[in-house]
Design a protein around this motif. Structure first.
Motif, mmCIF file in Angstrom:
data_model
loop_
_atom_site.group_PDB
_atom_site.id
_atom_site.type_symbol
_atom_site.label_atom_id
_atom_site.label_comp_id
_atom_site.label_asym_id
_atom_site.label_seq_id
_atom_site.Cartn_x
_atom_site.Cartn_y
_atom_site.Cartn_z
ATOM 1 N N VAL A 1 62.714 32.779 24.717
ATOM 2 C CA VAL A 1 63.302 32.632 23.509
ATOM 3 C C VAL A 1 63.168 31.262 22.834
ATOM 4 N N SER A 2 63.299 30.345 23.609
ATOM 5 C CA SER A 2 63.527 28.965 23.378
ATOM 6 C C SER A 2 61.943 28.293 23.315
ATOM 7 N N PHE A 3 60.992 28.899 23.925
ATOM 8 C CA PHE A 3 59.815 28.262 24.252
ATOM 9 C C PHE A 3 59.083 27.447 23.113
ATOM 10 N N GLY A 4 59.250 28.015 21.937
ATOM 11 C CA GLY A 4 58.516 27.292 20.769
ATOM 12 C C GLY A 4 59.283 26.248 19.999
ATOM 13 N N ILE A 5 60.851 25.964 20.591
ATOM 14 C CA ILE A 5 61.609 25.328 19.841
ATOM 15 C C ILE A 5 61.320 23.851 20.373
ATOM 16 N N ARG A 6 61.159 22.856 19.268
ATOM 17 C CA ARG A 6 60.774 21.537 19.700
ATOM 18 C C ARG A 6 61.807 20.545 19.300
ATOM 19 N N ASN A 7 61.646 19.446 19.876
ATOM 20 C CA ASN A 7 62.550 18.087 19.190
ATOM 21 C C ASN A 7 63.917 18.185 19.303
ATOM 22 N N ILE A 8 64.525 19.235 20.088
ATOM 23 C CA ILE A 8 65.925 19.123 20.277
ATOM 24 C C ILE A 8 66.320 19.366 21.724
ATOM 25 N N SER A 9 67.367 18.907 21.923
ATOM 26 C CA SER A 9 68.155 18.756 23.311
ATOM 27 C C SER A 9 68.029 20.080 24.042
ATOM 28 N N LYS A 10 68.004 20.255 25.461
ATOM 29 C CA LYS A 10 67.948 21.374 26.081
ATOM 30 C C LYS A 10 69.276 22.357 25.820
ATOM 31 N N ILE A 11 70.292 21.733 25.774
ATOM 32 C CA ILE A 11 71.594 22.410 25.456
ATOM 33 C C ILE A 11 71.411 22.935 24.029
ATOM 34 N N THR B 1 70.762 31.877 23.152
ATOM 35 C CA THR B 1 71.852 32.891 23.429
ATOM 36 C C THR B 1 72.491 33.547 22.053
ATOM 37 N N SER B 2 72.400 32.775 21.181
ATOM 38 C CA SER B 2 73.013 33.081 19.921
ATOM 39 C C SER B 2 71.873 34.186 19.194
ATOM 40 N N LEU B 3 70.544 33.911 19.175
ATOM 41 C CA LEU B 3 69.704 35.137 18.793
ATOM 42 C C LEU B 3 69.491 36.283 20.010
ATOM 43 N N VAL C 1 70.260 40.462 18.789
ATOM 44 C CA VAL C 1 69.370 41.493 19.204
ATOM 45 C C VAL C 1 69.989 42.303 20.157
ATOM 46 N N GLY C 2 71.256 42.116 20.526
ATOM 47 C CA GLY C 2 71.996 43.054 21.504
ATOM 48 C C GLY C 2 71.613 42.740 23.166
ATOM 49 N N LEU C 3 71.130 41.358 23.121
ATOM 50 C CA LEU C 3 70.755 41.118 24.572
ATOM 51 C C LEU C 3 71.645 39.783 25.167
ATOM 52 N N GLY C 4 72.802 39.783 24.751
ATOM 53 C CA GLY C 4 73.748 38.627 24.979
ATOM 54 C C GLY C 4 73.845 38.332 26.578
ATOM 55 N N ASP C 5 73.852 39.505 27.211
ATOM 56 C CA ASP C 5 74.182 39.200 28.784
ATOM 57 C C ASP C 5 72.822 39.290 29.354
ATOM 58 N N MET C 6 71.760 38.982 28.764
ATOM 59 C CA MET C 6 70.452 39.171 29.772
ATOM 60 C C MET C 6 69.595 37.781 29.594
ATOM 61 N N ALA C 7 70.449 36.593 29.257
ATOM 62 C CA ALA C 7 69.675 35.458 29.183
ATOM 63 C C ALA C 7 68.795 35.138 30.396
ATOM 64 N N ALA D 1 61.039 39.592 22.371
ATOM 65 C CA ALA D 1 59.757 39.039 21.599
ATOM 66 C C ALA D 1 60.482 38.770 20.018
ATOM 67 N N LEU D 2 61.097 39.589 19.646
ATOM 68 C CA LEU D 2 61.737 39.337 18.297
ATOM 69 C C LEU D 2 62.703 38.190 18.111
ATOM 70 N N ALA D 3 63.403 37.913 19.147
ATOM 71 C CA ALA D 3 64.431 36.887 19.147
ATOM 72 C C ALA D 3 63.647 35.551 19.176
ATOM 73 N N ARG D 4 62.518 35.446 20.030
ATOM 74 C CA ARG D 4 61.550 34.339 20.198
ATOM 75 C C ARG D 4 60.829 33.933 18.948
ATOM 76 N N ALA D 5 60.409 35.155 18.020
ATOM 77 C CA ALA D 5 59.798 35.013 17.010
ATOM 78 C C ALA D 5 60.832 34.161 15.616
ATOM 79 N N LEU D 6 62.138 34.729 15.988
ATOM 80 C CA LEU D 6 63.193 34.189 14.923
ATOM 81 C C LEU D 6 63.591 32.689 15.362
ATOM 82 N N ALA D 7 63.208 32.299 16.715
ATOM 83 C CA ALA D 7 63.909 31.130 17.164
ATOM 84 C C ALA D 7 63.417 29.845 16.290
#
Length: 349
Positions: free
Chosen positions: A101-111, A118-120, A124-130, A146-152
Motif C-alpha cells: 500500500v505504501s510503495f508509491g508514497i515518497r518523502n515522508i518517514s517510515k512511521i 493502516t488507515s487506508l 477498505v476493510g482489511l485493517g487486521d491484514m497489514a 490494490a485500491l488502497a495502494r491507488a488511494l495512498a
C-alpha cells in the motif's frame, strides 16, 4: 462541482487503425464514471490515454484545466497524480500488504507511511491484514489492497481497468458496492472501464457506451436504460425485445397489443413503421387480462423470475414476475402492457 477531466476530440491510432476517434467527454470532480462497451471498442485505449500510456494523434486531455496530452506533447504518467487499479492487481509478492500500500508514497518517514497504509487498509476493510502477504489473501482482498495502494498517493483521479473481472459474480457485486462507497466517502473521482453492464449500471453516476472507438451515448444509468439514443445502446443496455408497430400520432403507437399511449413525443412522424423497444418491466403479470402468452423459457433471479413468453401472434417478449408465481414451461399466463415511456426506432427489415 467543477470539471476535473476534459477530453476533447481525441484520436488514438494503432498502426493504420483508429482505436479511438473524435471522442470527447467531461468528468466532474467527485463523480464515478464508466466507459462501457464490448471488447475492442476502444475503452481501455481511452483509459491508457488518460494515464499517459497512449499518445494522441488529434485532440487534447486536460486535468484541472491544464493540458496533459496533445499531439507531440505528453506529461509523464508518474507526474499526472493519477491512481490505477488493474485487472490483475499487480501486487508485489515479496512485500507484505502494508508495504504494498505504501510503495508509491515518497518523502515522508517510515512511521508516517505505516500510518497512512493502516488507515487506508481500515477504510477498505482489511485493517487486521497489514502484515500478511498477497498469496495469503483471497482475490477480493487482493483487489482491496490494490485500491488502497491507488488511494495512498492522494490522486486526483482513480482509473479502474476491468478491476473485478477476475472475481466471481457475488464477490464482484459486493466489492463494486464497497469501491463506490469508499470513493464517494473520500470524494475521489473515478473512471471505470468495463464490459459488464450490470457493474456499470450499479456503480457509475454517468456511463459512456462505446462502439468502434466512439461514445454513442454519455448519460445516466436511468436514461441509458429508459431513453437510449440508438439501437446499439438499446440492445447493449438491459434486456428487451423489439416489436413491430406503426405510429398513429405523436404520442401513440399501434402494436399487436393494441394502441400504446406514450408520455413523450415520438421524434418520428405518424404513419412511420417502427420497432418498439419493450423491456421486461413493460410487460407485467395480470391474471385478469384477456391477453395470454405461453412460457417458453424462465430464469429464476431470487425475488423475481424472468420469463420469456410467446404471444399468440408468435412474437416473443420478456416479463418479470414475482418469484412466488412459479409457472412451468408451456403454461399460458395472463399479461398486460404497462409501458407509458416507450422508445421507437425506424423499422429494420
Amino acid at each position: 462541482m467543477s470539471t476535473i477531466l476534459d477530453i476533447n476530440s481525441i484520436e488514438c491510432r494503432y498502426k493504420d487503425r483508429s482505436a479511438v476517434k473524435d471522442l470527447s467527454l467531461q468528468v466532474e470532480e467527485g463523480d464515478l464514471v464508466c466507459l462501457l462497451g464490448p471488447s475492442g471498442c476502444g475503452k481501455t485505449t481511452v483509459l491508457r490515454a488518460i494515464a499517459g500510456f497512449e499518445p494522441l494523434l488529434v485532440g487534447s486531455i486536460a486535468l484541472h484545466g491544464e493540458v496533459i496530452s496533445k499531439p507531440g506533447f505528453t506529461v509523464q504518467p508518474e507526474k499526472r497524480n493519477l491512481g490505477m487499479v488493474f485487472q490483475d492487481y499487480a501486487l508485489f509478492p515479496h512485500m507484505d500488504v502494508c508495504s504494498n500500500v505504501s510503495f508509491g508514497i515518497r518523502n515522508i518517514s517510515k512511521i508516517a507511511r505505516r500510518h497512512i497504509s493502516t488507515s487506508l487498509l481500515r477504510a477498505v476493510g482489511l485493517g487486521d491484514m497489514a502484515d500478511r502477504f498477497p498469496h495469503e489473501l483471497s482475490g477480493g482482498q487482493q483487489q482491496r489492497v490494490a485500491l488502497a495502494r491507488a488511494l495512498a498517493s492522494q490522486p486526483d483521479i482513480i482509473l479502474l481497468d476491468e478491476p473485478f473481472s477476475n472475481l466471481d459474480v457475488d464477490l464482484r457485486e459486493r466489492l463494486g458496492a464497497d469501491v463506490r462507497r469508499i470513493l464517494k466517502g473520500q470524494n475521489i473521482t473515478g473512471v471505470l472501464v468495463t464490459h459488464d453492464q450490470n457493474e456499470a449500471l450499479a456503480l457509475a453516476d454517468y456511463i459512456g457506451v462505446m462502439h468502434e472507438g466512439h461514445i454513442l451515448q454519455w448519460d445516466t444509468p436511468y436514461n441509458l436504460y429508459h431513453k437510449p439514443d440508438n439501437r446499439f445502446v438499446a440492445d447493449f443496455i438491459g434486456q428487451g425485445v423489439f416489436l413491430s408497430g406503426t405510429l398513429r400520432s405523436d404520442y401513440s403507437v399501434e402494436t399487436e397489443f393494441g394502441i400504446i399511449e406514450n408520455d413523450h413525443k415520438f421524434e418520428l412522424g405518424p404513419g412511420t413503421e417502427v420497432d418498439l423497444l419493450m423491456r421486461p418491466d413493460d410487460v407485467v403479470p395480470d391474471s385478469e387480462s384477456d391477453l395470454h402468452a405461453t412460457v417458453i423459457k424462465k430464469a429464476f433471479k431470487g425475488a423475481e423470475t424472468l420469463y420469456t413468453l410467446r404471444l399468440p401472434t408468435g412474437s416473443v417478449v420478456l416479463s418479470m414476475f414475482p418469484s412466488h408465481q412459479d409457472f412451468a414451461i408451456g403454461t399460458r399466463v395472463g399479461v398486460r402492457i404497462a409501458a407509458d415511456h416507450v422508445v421507437a426506432f425506424p423499422k429494420v427489415n
